[in-house]
Motif scaffolding. Structure first.
Motif, PDB file in Angstrom:
ATOM      1  N   LEU A  69      12.069 -11.144   3.526  1.00  0.00           N
ATOM      2  CA  LEU A  69      11.429 -10.949   2.474  1.00  0.00           C
ATOM      3  C   LEU A  69      10.609 -12.262   2.193  1.00  0.00           C
ATOM      4  N   GLN A  70       9.381 -12.338   1.835  1.00  0.00           N
ATOM      5  CA  GLN A  70       8.559 -13.596   1.721  1.00  0.00           C
ATOM      6  C   GLN A  70       8.031 -13.623   0.418  1.00  0.00           C
ATOM      7  N   ARG A  71       7.382 -14.874   0.074  1.00  0.00           N
ATOM      8  CA  ARG A  71       6.769 -15.063  -1.017  1.00  0.00           C
ATOM      9  C   ARG A  71       5.324 -15.227  -1.196  1.00  0.00           C
ATOM     10  N   ILE A  72       4.826 -14.802  -2.388  1.00  0.00           N
ATOM     11  CA  ILE A  72       3.517 -15.088  -2.662  1.00  0.00           C
ATOM     12  C   ILE A  72       3.238 -16.143  -3.606  1.00  0.00           C
ATOM     13  N   SER A  73       2.734 -17.111  -3.061  1.00  0.00           N
ATOM     14  CA  SER A  73       2.270 -18.449  -3.803  1.00  0.00           C
ATOM     15  C   SER A  73       1.097 -18.331  -4.630  1.00  0.00           C
ATOM     16  N   GLU A  74       0.088 -17.902  -4.230  1.00  0.00           N
ATOM     17  CA  GLU A  74      -1.012 -17.674  -4.988  1.00  0.00           C
ATOM     18  C   GLU A  74      -1.998 -16.480  -4.484  1.00  0.00           C
ATOM     19  N   PHE A  75      -2.672 -15.818  -5.496  1.00  0.00           N
ATOM     20  CA  PHE A  75      -3.419 -14.619  -5.049  1.00  0.00           C
ATOM     21  C   PHE A  75      -4.443 -14.355  -5.978  1.00  0.00           C
ATOM     22  N   LYS A  76      -5.737 -13.723  -5.576  1.00  0.00           N
ATOM     23  CA  LYS A  76      -6.425 -13.486  -6.316  1.00  0.00           C
ATOM     24  C   LYS A  76      -7.242 -12.361  -5.823  1.00  0.00           C
ATOM     25  N   SER A  77      -8.408 -11.706  -6.695  1.00  0.00           N
ATOM     26  CA  SER A  77      -8.883 -10.472  -6.226  1.00  0.00           C
ATOM     27  C   SER A  77     -10.094 -10.875  -5.317  1.00  0.00           C
ATOM     28  N   HIS A  78     -10.109 -10.153  -4.095  1.00  0.00           N
ATOM     29  CA  HIS A  78     -10.843 -10.452  -3.110  1.00  0.00           C
ATOM     30  C   HIS A  78     -12.101  -9.548  -3.130  1.00  0.00           C
ATOM     31  N   TYR A  79     -11.776  -8.465  -3.650  1.00  0.00           N
ATOM     32  CA  TYR A  79     -12.899  -7.378  -3.643  1.00  0.00           C
ATOM     33  C   TYR A  79     -12.457  -6.354  -4.846  1.00  0.00           C
ATOM     34  N   PRO A  80     -13.407  -6.399  -6.135  1.00  0.00           N
ATOM     35  CA  PRO A  80     -12.928  -5.823  -7.195  1.00  0.00           C
ATOM     36  C   PRO A  80     -13.217  -4.244  -7.015  1.00  0.00           C
ATOM     37  N   LEU A  81     -12.353  -3.506  -7.414  1.00  0.00           N
ATOM     38  CA  LEU A  81     -12.443  -2.045  -7.186  1.00  0.00           C
ATOM     39  C   LEU A  81     -12.976  -1.374  -8.754  1.00  0.00           C
ATOM     40  N   HIS A  82     -13.657  -0.932  -8.848  1.00  0.00           N
ATOM     41  CA  HIS A  82     -14.450  -0.519  -9.765  1.00  0.00           C
ATOM     42  C   HIS A  82     -13.979   1.293 -10.400  1.00  0.00           C
ATOM     43  N   HIS A  83     -13.664   2.009  -9.425  1.00  0.00           N
ATOM     44  CA  HIS A  83     -13.558   3.558  -9.757  1.00  0.00           C
ATOM     45  C   HIS A  83     -12.192   3.813  -9.292  1.00  0.00           C
ATOM     46  N   ILE A  84     -11.523   3.252  -8.202  1.00  0.00           N
ATOM     47  CA  ILE A  84     -10.138   4.019  -7.851  1.00  0.00           C
ATOM     48  C   ILE A  84      -9.377   4.388  -8.830  1.00  0.00           C
ATOM     49  N   HIS A  85      -9.080   3.184  -9.766  1.00  0.00           N
ATOM     50  CA  HIS A  85      -7.979   3.176 -10.554  1.00  0.00           C
ATOM     51  C   HIS A  85      -8.292   3.791 -11.832  1.00  0.00           C
ATOM     52  N   GLN A  86      -9.751   4.091 -12.098  1.00  0.00           N
ATOM     53  CA  GLN A  86     -10.116   4.844 -13.314  1.00  0.00           C
ATOM     54  C   GLN A  86     -10.424   6.318 -13.240  1.00  0.00           C
ATOM     55  N   ASP A  87     -10.437   6.825 -12.025  1.00  0.00           N
ATOM     56  CA  ASP A  87     -10.684   8.135 -11.867  1.00  0.00           C
ATOM     57  C   ASP A  87      -9.535   8.995 -11.274  1.00  0.00           C
ATOM     58  N   LEU A  88      -9.130  10.081 -12.101  1.00  0.00           N
ATOM     59  CA  LEU A  88      -7.962  10.919 -11.624  1.00  0.00           C
ATOM     60  C   LEU A  88      -7.666  11.312 -10.196  1.00  0.00           C
ATOM     61  N   VAL A  89      -8.759  11.918  -9.722  1.00  0.00           N
ATOM     62  CA  VAL A  89      -8.740  12.475  -8.508  1.00  0.00           C
ATOM     63  C   VAL A  89      -8.614  11.255  -7.482  1.00  0.00           C
ATOM     64  N   LYS A  90      -9.486  10.272  -7.617  1.00  0.00           N
ATOM     65  CA  LYS A  90      -9.331   8.889  -6.534  1.00  0.00           C
ATOM     66  C   LYS A  90      -7.961   8.470  -6.938  1.00  0.00           C
ATOM     67  N   GLY A  91      -7.456   8.481  -8.007  1.00  0.00           N
ATOM     68  CA  GLY A  91      -6.134   7.567  -8.356  1.00  0.00           C
ATOM     69  C   GLY A  91      -5.158   8.435  -7.408  1.00  0.00           C
ATOM     70  N   SER A  92      -5.181   9.850  -7.750  1.00  0.00           N
ATOM     71  CA  SER A  92      -4.212  10.752  -7.069  1.00  0.00           C
ATOM     72  C   SER A  92      -4.075  10.376  -5.516  1.00  0.00           C
ATOM     73  N   ILE A  93      -5.373  10.810  -5.070  1.00  0.00           N
ATOM     74  CA  ILE A  93      -5.716  10.557  -3.395  1.00  0.00           C
ATOM     75  C   ILE A  93      -4.987   8.996  -3.111  1.00  0.00           C
ATOM     76  N   THR A  94      -5.229   7.929  -3.748  1.00  0.00           N
ATOM     77  CA  THR A  94      -4.795   6.582  -3.532  1.00  0.00           C
ATOM     78  C   THR A  94      -3.411   6.500  -3.473  1.00  0.00           C
ATOM     79  N   LEU A  95      -2.633   7.266  -4.356  1.00  0.00           N
ATOM     80  CA  LEU A  95      -1.103   7.134  -4.383  1.00  0.00           C
ATOM     81  C   LEU A  95      -0.633   7.923  -3.248  1.00  0.00           C
ATOM     82  N   PHE A  96      -1.287   9.051  -2.782  1.00  0.00           N
ATOM     83  CA  PHE A  96      -0.727   9.978  -1.575  1.00  0.00           C
ATOM     84  C   PHE A  96      -0.982   9.083  -0.381  1.00  0.00           C
ATOM     85  N   LEU A  97      -2.225   8.211  -0.322  1.00  0.00           N
ATOM     86  CA  LEU A  97      -2.439   7.768   1.093  1.00  0.00           C
ATOM     87  C   LEU A  97      -1.695   6.507   0.966  1.00  0.00           C
ATOM     88  N   THR A  98      -1.343   5.751   0.042  1.00  0.00           N
ATOM     89  CA  THR A  98      -0.494   4.438   0.039  1.00  0.00           C
ATOM     90  C   THR A  98       0.862   4.973   0.571  1.00  0.00           C
TER      91      THR A  98
END
Length: 225
Positions: A69-98
């Protein structure tokens, strides 16, 4: 050792009172679990929203080879996602695929830069899709195989190594097109046909990678149907 890398978030679980353990596929280290300290604290200056599934981050990792188990020291967004987490269908597909992707990545404990680029490009395309959204998970899983060493270069390979009957000519042509065409490929298919195709793909990975049935499968089907 300090390592800088891009990473794709696949999920997280709560750890202690204020921290999380995130499952992340990194460009430099492959798949692993990382502690993010105090991210759930009210005093945290960073949002836990950074660790939503399929988020792409720039990371500074503190890696010790003797630890799982490693640690994250710093993090920031590399590529902002605008639709995946706001759309029901895309969100459901994302949860399944992950969920499926995490299972398949269990053996990817070392860097796989080609696979990382494939996944990163796919996520960026998915975020922007306006057509063929309901077929993205099929395309992603069909295109994924070669990067994990499973040569799905012909749809017949999906069926020759399992006990499933070959698809109808129509479904065979659709699956072949989904595999070869770019994301967003739009094709009409029945609910039963889409379920049959997904079952066939999952059975192939279950047979070759020995993964279990995804818990999110029925949720995905209820949303898409």
């Amino acid at each position: 050792m300090i390592v800088k890398s891009k990473g794709i978030v696949l999920g997280y679980m709560k750890y202690g009172d204020t921290s999380i353990i995130a499952r992340i596929f990194t460009e430099e280290g492959g798949y692993g679990s990382y502690i993010v300290n105090s991210i759930r604290s009210q005093k945290s200056k960073k949002s836990i929203g950074h660790f939503q599934p399929f988020t792409i981050l720039d990371l500074v990792l503190y890696v010790k080879e003797t630890r799982d188990l490693q640690r994250i020291s710093e993090f920031k967004s590399h590529y902002p996602l605008h639709h995946i987490h706001q759309d029901l269908v895309k969100g459901s597909i994302t949860l399944f695929l992950t969920e499926v992707f995490s299972k398949l990545l269990q053996s990817e404990q070392s860097p796989n830069p080609e696979l990382f680029v494939f996944a990163e490009d796919a996520i960026k395309s998915f975020d922007q899709l306006t057509e063929g959204v309901g077929n993205f998970h099929l395309q992603f899983l069909l295109k994924l195989g070669p990067f994990l060493g499973y040569a799905i270069d012909d749809i017949d390979n999906l069926f020759s190594s399992t006990d499933r009957l070959p698809p109808t000519n129509e479904n065979h042509e659709i699956m072949d097109a989904l595999m070869k065409e770019s994301y967003g490929y739009e094709v009409k298919m029945t609910r039963d046909s889409r379920s049959l195709m997904l079952d066939s793909i999952l059975l192939y990975y279950q047979h070759h990678a020995h993964i279990s049935k995804p818990k999110s499968l029925e949720v995905l089907r209820s949303v898409l149907n």
